[in-house]
Each structure stands twice: as structure tokens, then as C-alpha cells.
Write an enzyme that holds these catalytic residues in place. Structure first.
Site, short mmCIF file in Angstrom:
data_model
loop_
_atom_site.label_atom_id
_atom_site.label_comp_id
_atom_site.label_asym_id
_atom_site.label_seq_id
_atom_site.Cartn_x
_atom_site.Cartn_y
_atom_site.Cartn_z
N TYR A 145 51.71 -15.78 31.33
CA TYR A 145 50.89 -17.07 31.24
C TYR A 145 51.35 -18.01 32.63
O TYR A 145 50.57 -18.50 33.13
CB TYR A 145 51.37 -17.66 30.08
CG TYR A 145 50.66 -19.30 29.63
CD1 TYR A 145 49.52 -19.24 29.32
CD2 TYR A 145 51.64 -20.26 29.79
CE1 TYR A 145 49.08 -20.60 29.10
CE2 TYR A 145 50.99 -21.48 29.63
CZ TYR A 145 49.67 -21.61 29.21
OH TYR A 145 49.19 -22.85 29.03
N VAL A 187 55.72 -25.79 18.61
CA VAL A 187 56.89 -26.39 17.80
C VAL A 187 56.53 -27.47 16.72
O VAL A 187 56.81 -27.63 15.41
CB VAL A 187 57.89 -26.83 18.75
CG1 VAL A 187 57.47 -28.17 19.49
CG2 VAL A 187 59.23 -27.32 17.87
N GLN A 209 67.14 -28.16 23.97
CA GLN A 209 66.27 -28.06 24.88
C GLN A 209 65.35 -29.14 24.76
O GLN A 209 65.14 -29.72 23.18
CB GLN A 209 65.22 -26.83 25.17
CG GLN A 209 64.51 -26.26 23.60
CD GLN A 209 65.54 -25.83 22.70
OE1 GLN A 209 66.39 -25.99 22.06
NE2 GLN A 209 64.59 -24.74 22.00
N THR A 210 64.48 -29.81 25.67
CA THR A 210 63.66 -30.90 25.56
C THR A 210 62.08 -30.59 25.91
O THR A 210 61.72 -29.75 26.57
CB THR A 210 64.06 -32.09 26.21
OG1 THR A 210 63.83 -31.85 27.66
CG2 THR A 210 65.73 -32.46 26.28
N ARG A 275 61.92 -30.63 30.07
CA ARG A 275 60.48 -30.77 30.50
C ARG A 275 60.12 -32.33 30.22
O ARG A 275 60.24 -32.73 29.09
CB ARG A 275 59.58 -29.60 29.85
CG ARG A 275 58.31 -30.06 30.45
CD ARG A 275 57.13 -29.00 29.84
NE ARG A 275 57.37 -27.71 30.17
CZ ARG A 275 57.21 -26.63 29.58
NH1 ARG A 275 56.43 -26.92 28.22
NH2 ARG A 275 57.24 -25.41 29.71
P1 NAD Z 1 43.71 -23.00 22.15
O1 NAD Z 1 44.49 -21.57 21.93
O2 NAD Z 1 43.66 -23.85 21.00
O3 NAD Z 1 42.57 -22.96 22.92
C1 NAD Z 1 41.90 -21.76 23.77
C2 NAD Z 1 40.74 -21.37 23.42
O4 NAD Z 1 40.20 -20.38 24.30
C3 NAD Z 1 40.42 -20.97 22.01
O5 NAD Z 1 39.29 -21.29 21.50
C4 NAD Z 1 40.17 -19.26 22.24
O6 NAD Z 1 39.39 -18.65 21.38
C5 NAD Z 1 39.69 -19.41 23.68
N1 NAD Z 1 39.61 -18.09 24.45
C6 NAD Z 1 40.75 -17.58 24.74
N2 NAD Z 1 40.60 -16.45 25.46
C7 NAD Z 1 39.42 -16.14 25.78
C8 NAD Z 1 38.53 -15.59 26.42
N3 NAD Z 1 38.94 -14.55 27.18
N4 NAD Z 1 37.14 -15.84 26.72
C9 NAD Z 1 36.62 -16.59 25.84
N5 NAD Z 1 37.53 -17.70 25.08
C10 NAD Z 1 38.77 -17.62 25.12
O7 NAD Z 1 44.72 -23.65 23.29
P2 NAD Z 1 44.45 -25.30 23.70
O8 NAD Z 1 45.93 -25.83 23.39
O9 NAD Z 1 43.41 -25.85 23.28
O10 NAD Z 1 44.63 -25.01 25.27
C11 NAD Z 1 43.45 -25.08 26.18
C12 NAD Z 1 43.93 -24.96 27.58
O11 NAD Z 1 44.89 -26.09 27.84
C13 NAD Z 1 44.45 -23.44 27.91
O12 NAD Z 1 44.00 -23.10 29.17
C14 NAD Z 1 46.02 -23.94 28.04
O13 NAD Z 1 46.58 -23.17 28.98
C15 NAD Z 1 45.96 -25.41 28.43
N6 NAD Z 1 47.26 -26.18 28.21
C16 NAD Z 1 47.24 -26.44 26.86
C17 NAD Z 1 48.59 -27.29 26.71
C18 NAD Z 1 48.71 -27.56 25.16
O14 NAD Z 1 49.95 -28.32 25.07
N7 NAD Z 1 47.72 -27.57 24.35
C19 NAD Z 1 49.61 -27.35 27.34
C20 NAD Z 1 49.37 -26.76 28.89
C21 NAD Z 1 48.27 -26.26 29.15
N1 UDP Z 2 60.61 -24.16 19.11
C1 UDP Z 2 61.52 -24.27 18.01
N2 UDP Z 2 61.14 -23.79 16.86
C2 UDP Z 2 59.53 -23.57 16.66
C3 UDP Z 2 58.87 -23.29 17.65
C4 UDP Z 2 59.45 -23.52 18.89
O1 UDP Z 2 62.66 -24.51 18.18
O2 UDP Z 2 59.29 -23.08 15.43
C5 UDP Z 2 61.05 -24.73 20.41
C6 UDP Z 2 60.93 -23.50 21.76
O3 UDP Z 2 61.90 -22.72 21.74
C7 UDP Z 2 60.67 -24.49 22.64
C8 UDP Z 2 60.31 -25.79 22.17
O4 UDP Z 2 60.28 -25.74 20.56
O5 UDP Z 2 62.05 -24.75 23.01
C9 UDP Z 2 58.72 -25.92 22.38
O6 UDP Z 2 57.69 -24.62 22.03
P1 UDP Z 2 56.17 -24.44 22.05
O7 UDP Z 2 56.19 -23.09 21.70
O8 UDP Z 2 55.86 -25.70 21.21
O9 UDP Z 2 55.91 -24.98 23.60
P2 UDP Z 2 56.49 -24.57 25.04
O10 UDP Z 2 57.74 -23.70 24.99
O11 UDP Z 2 55.32 -23.66 25.58
O12 UDP Z 2 56.74 -25.85 25.63
#
Ligand code: NAD
Ligand code: UDP
Length: 312
Positions: A145, A187, A209-210, A275
């Protein structure tokens, strides 16, 4: 003129909120999704609408469409989901972004890449600003990722340099709100669902962790402003309010059921320690800053999951 928007991953958490905003603004939307982590229910209300089209498609395969701009979101975002099949995740990020950039080049369309704070890895600077190059384990369990998104950013910049594709790179920090999946594994959804089910809240590691959490409505406003701006370098969008994970567990428990236990489970490998976004660029170039505080956003999220509990 009504713009034709392609939203990849439009049935997902962020994508479906974006689809709502674009359609409510009178634009046309083509949503493509393979429903791997998305949910048709998120966009069901638009099916049959004259400005909306839904295509079941996997973005690792090229597709020919006529559109004006591409919001490229398709990719699993939860560590649980993107690590379930890391090779598929890497293919989705690389081939998917490559296919979308090819489409953008052919059509002279603008493309916004949903990148991530994960490009900073286990950051050695705090808060993280866009000029930081990151501290990423290239061979760890998160690398499909975070290295994937770093390559997607590089690909966007090379299409811009070689073919003048008009790109936007949005580095999204942790976002939460209605339409996260109950089994999403992230989380906020984990803690809310656990508390509503009267289970113990699972804190990984000591919980020191934050993370800094942005409510989805704020995030989508930032996304639209970035697409409509002329800013083509990477930009952080997130809420700088920083909490420890243990604090988050305590806040959510106190809102739902203060008698529940908090239990500790092993910290996943390469879990970033701290973060928090530096959002100076978003403030300067977009006049954007988040408006919904954690307390209010969490109440809306809890209310959403209450309507979902029958399916948990
Ligand atoms: P999500 O998993 O809810 O949505 C992703 C969508 O993409 C889903 O509907 C899934 O079915 C579709 N998808 C996955 N692989 C696919 C493929 N090969 N072809 C077609 N569709 C596909 O995730 P989200 O939280 O809505 O995130 C959306 C975008 O934002 C992602 O690119 C993610 O990396 C980015 N992002 C999200 C967060 C967050 O906190 N939500 C943080 C950082 C980046
Ligand atoms: N985390 C946790 N309990 C959970 C799910 C996540 O303590 O049930 C922690 C995880 O280890 C991380 C933070 O929460 O430190 C945020 O995790 P998340 O999967 O939401 O996002 P990311 O790690 O991608 O920021």
C-alpha cells in the site's frame, strides 16, 4: 457546461460521499467499482438518476470512456483489507493508476489521485509536511500500500512531465464517518462497533501511537477544492487534531458504554508511531481547514452505526 466525472471506487466510503457531492452540484457521474471493499447500498439512491451511471469493473483492466475529469479513489484503504491480498492491492494501485492516467492522457482530462499519509511511513518528522520524503519499509506488510501509493504519485508526476497530464495529488490522512464498513478493521469503526455490541475495545500495543482524524464531510470539501484549484504538487488534507489510540478508545467507550473493558492486542508490524498533518498548503492555496470537531463527527458516526447494528 455540465462536467462528466469518473469516480473510481465510487461505491466505497469516501467515493460514495464524493458521488453525492458531485451529483448534488448538478454534475454527471460515472462510478466504477468492483465492490471488493465497497457497497452498492452506498450509491443505491442514485441508480436510475439521469446524471448517474454505475459500472461494475476492475480498474486493473483498461476501460474506454468519455469523461472530463477523473477522481481516482479505487483501492482498499483499511490495513486489514489491503493486506488480505497484497499482490492484488499492488496491482490495483499500479495498473489502476496507469490505466486511469492513460485515459486522462487520451481525453485531456484532469486526474486527482487519492494518495495517503502512508507515503510518509513511520515518520521521523512531526507533523508531516509535503516536503518530507518519508520513512517507509519497502519490504514490510504495509509496503504493498505505502510503496504502491508512492509509485502511483511518481507515475502521476511522470505523466505530467512527459505528457502534460493535469494532475492533483491528495495525501489523505485518517478519515472517518458514516459508510465505513462495520467489518472495515480501521480503528474508529472497530471501536464504535465493538462498543455497540458491548464487547471489549481492542487497543493494539499500549495505545500510545497517535493519529489525527478528519470527518468525511470536511475531507470531501477539501478534495473538491483541490480538484478545482491549479495546484499540481502533492497536498495534505486531514485534521491536525491528534489523539493517542488509547484516548480514542476511552472517548468512544465513554460515549457508548463506560463500563466496557479496554483490552490490549499485539501491535501490527510497521504501525506508524505518530501521525499529524501539516495543512499549511491547504490553508494557503485552497483556503481549506476542517470545521467538524472530533466530538461532533464521532456522534454522527455512532448514530450511523446504530442504524447498521442489525446487520453486524
Ligand atoms: P474503501 O475501501 O471504502 O473504498 C475503496 C473502493 O474501491 C471500494 O468501493 C472498492 O470496492 C473499490 N475498489 C478496490 N479495488 C478496486 C479495483 N481493483 N477495481 C475497482 N474498484 C476497486 O476505501 P476509502 O476509505 O473510501 O478510500 C478511498 C481512497 O482514499 C483509497 O484510494 C485510499 O487509499 C484513499 N485513502 C483513504 C483514507 C481514509 O482514511 N479513508 C486515508 C488515506 C487514503
Ligand atoms: N488500532 C487499534 N485497534 C483496532 C484497530 C486499529 O488499536 O481495533 C490501531 C492501529 O494499530 C493503528 C491505529 O489504531 O495504530 C490506526 O489504525 P487504522 O487501521 O485505523 O489506520 P492506519 O494504521 O492505516 O492509520
Amino acid at each position: 457546461m455540465i462536467r462528466r466525472n469518473l469516480v473510481t471506487g465510487g461505491a466505497g466510503f469516501l467515493g460514495s460521499h464524493l458521488v453525492d457531492t458531485l451529483l448534488e452540484n448538478g454534475e454527471e457521474v460515472i462510478c466504477i467499482d468492483n465492490y471488493s471493499t465497497g457497497n452498492k447500498g452506498n450509491i443505491e439512491k442514485w441508480i436510475g438518476h439521469k446524471r448517474f451511471e454505475l459500472i461494475r469493473h476492475d480498474i486493473t483492466v483498461p476501460i474506454q470512456l468519455e469523461i472530463d475529469q477523473i477522481w481516482h479513489l479505487a483501492c482498499p484503504a483499511s490495513p486489514v483489507h489491503y493486506q488480505a491480498n497484497p499482490i492484488k492491492t499492488a496491482k490495483t494501485i499500479f495498473l489502476g493508476t496507469f490505466n486511469m492516467l492513460g485515459l486522462a492522457r487520451r481525453l485531456n482530462a484532469k486526474l486527482l489521485l487519492a494518495s495517503t499519509s502512508e507515503v510518509y511511513g513511520d515518520s521521523l518528522v512531526h507533523p508531516q509536511s509535503e516536503d518530507y520524503w518519508g520513512n517507509v519499509n519497502p519490504v514490510g506488510v504495509r509496503s504493498c500500500y505505502d510503496e504502491g501509493k508512492r509509485l502511483a504519485e511518481a507515475l502521476c508526476c511522470d505523466y505530467q512531465r512527459m505528457h502534460n497530464v493535469d494532475i492533483r495529488i491528495m495525501r489523505i490522512f485518517n478519515t472517518y464517518g458514516p459508510r465505513m464498513l462495520p467489518n472495515d478493521g480501521r480503528v474508529i469503526s472497530n471501536f464504535v462497533v465493538q462498543a455497540l455490541q458491548e464487547k471489549s475495545l481492542t487497543v493494539y500495543g499500549e495505545g500510545k501511537q497517535t493519529r489525527s482524524f478528519c470527518f468525511v464531510d470536511d475531507l470531501i470539501k477539501g478534495m473538491v477544492l483541490l480538484m478545482n484549484s491549479s495546484y499540481t504538487e502533492p497536498m495534505n488534507i486531514g485534521n491536525p487534531d491528534e489523539y493517542s489510540i488509547l484516548d480514542i478508545a476511552e472517548i468512544i467507550r465513554s460515549k457508548i458504554n463506560p463500563t466496557l473493558k479496554i483490552i490490549h492486542k499485539p501491535l501490527p508490524s510497521d504501525d506508524p508511531n505518530r501521525r499529524k498533518p501539516d495543512i499549511s498548503l491547504a490553508k494557503e492555496y485552497l483556503d481549506w481547514h476542517p470545521k467538524i470537531n472530533f466530538n461532533k463527527g464521532l456522534d454522527q458516526t455512532i448514530n450511523y452505526f446504530k442504524t447498521q447494528t442489525i446487520n453486524l
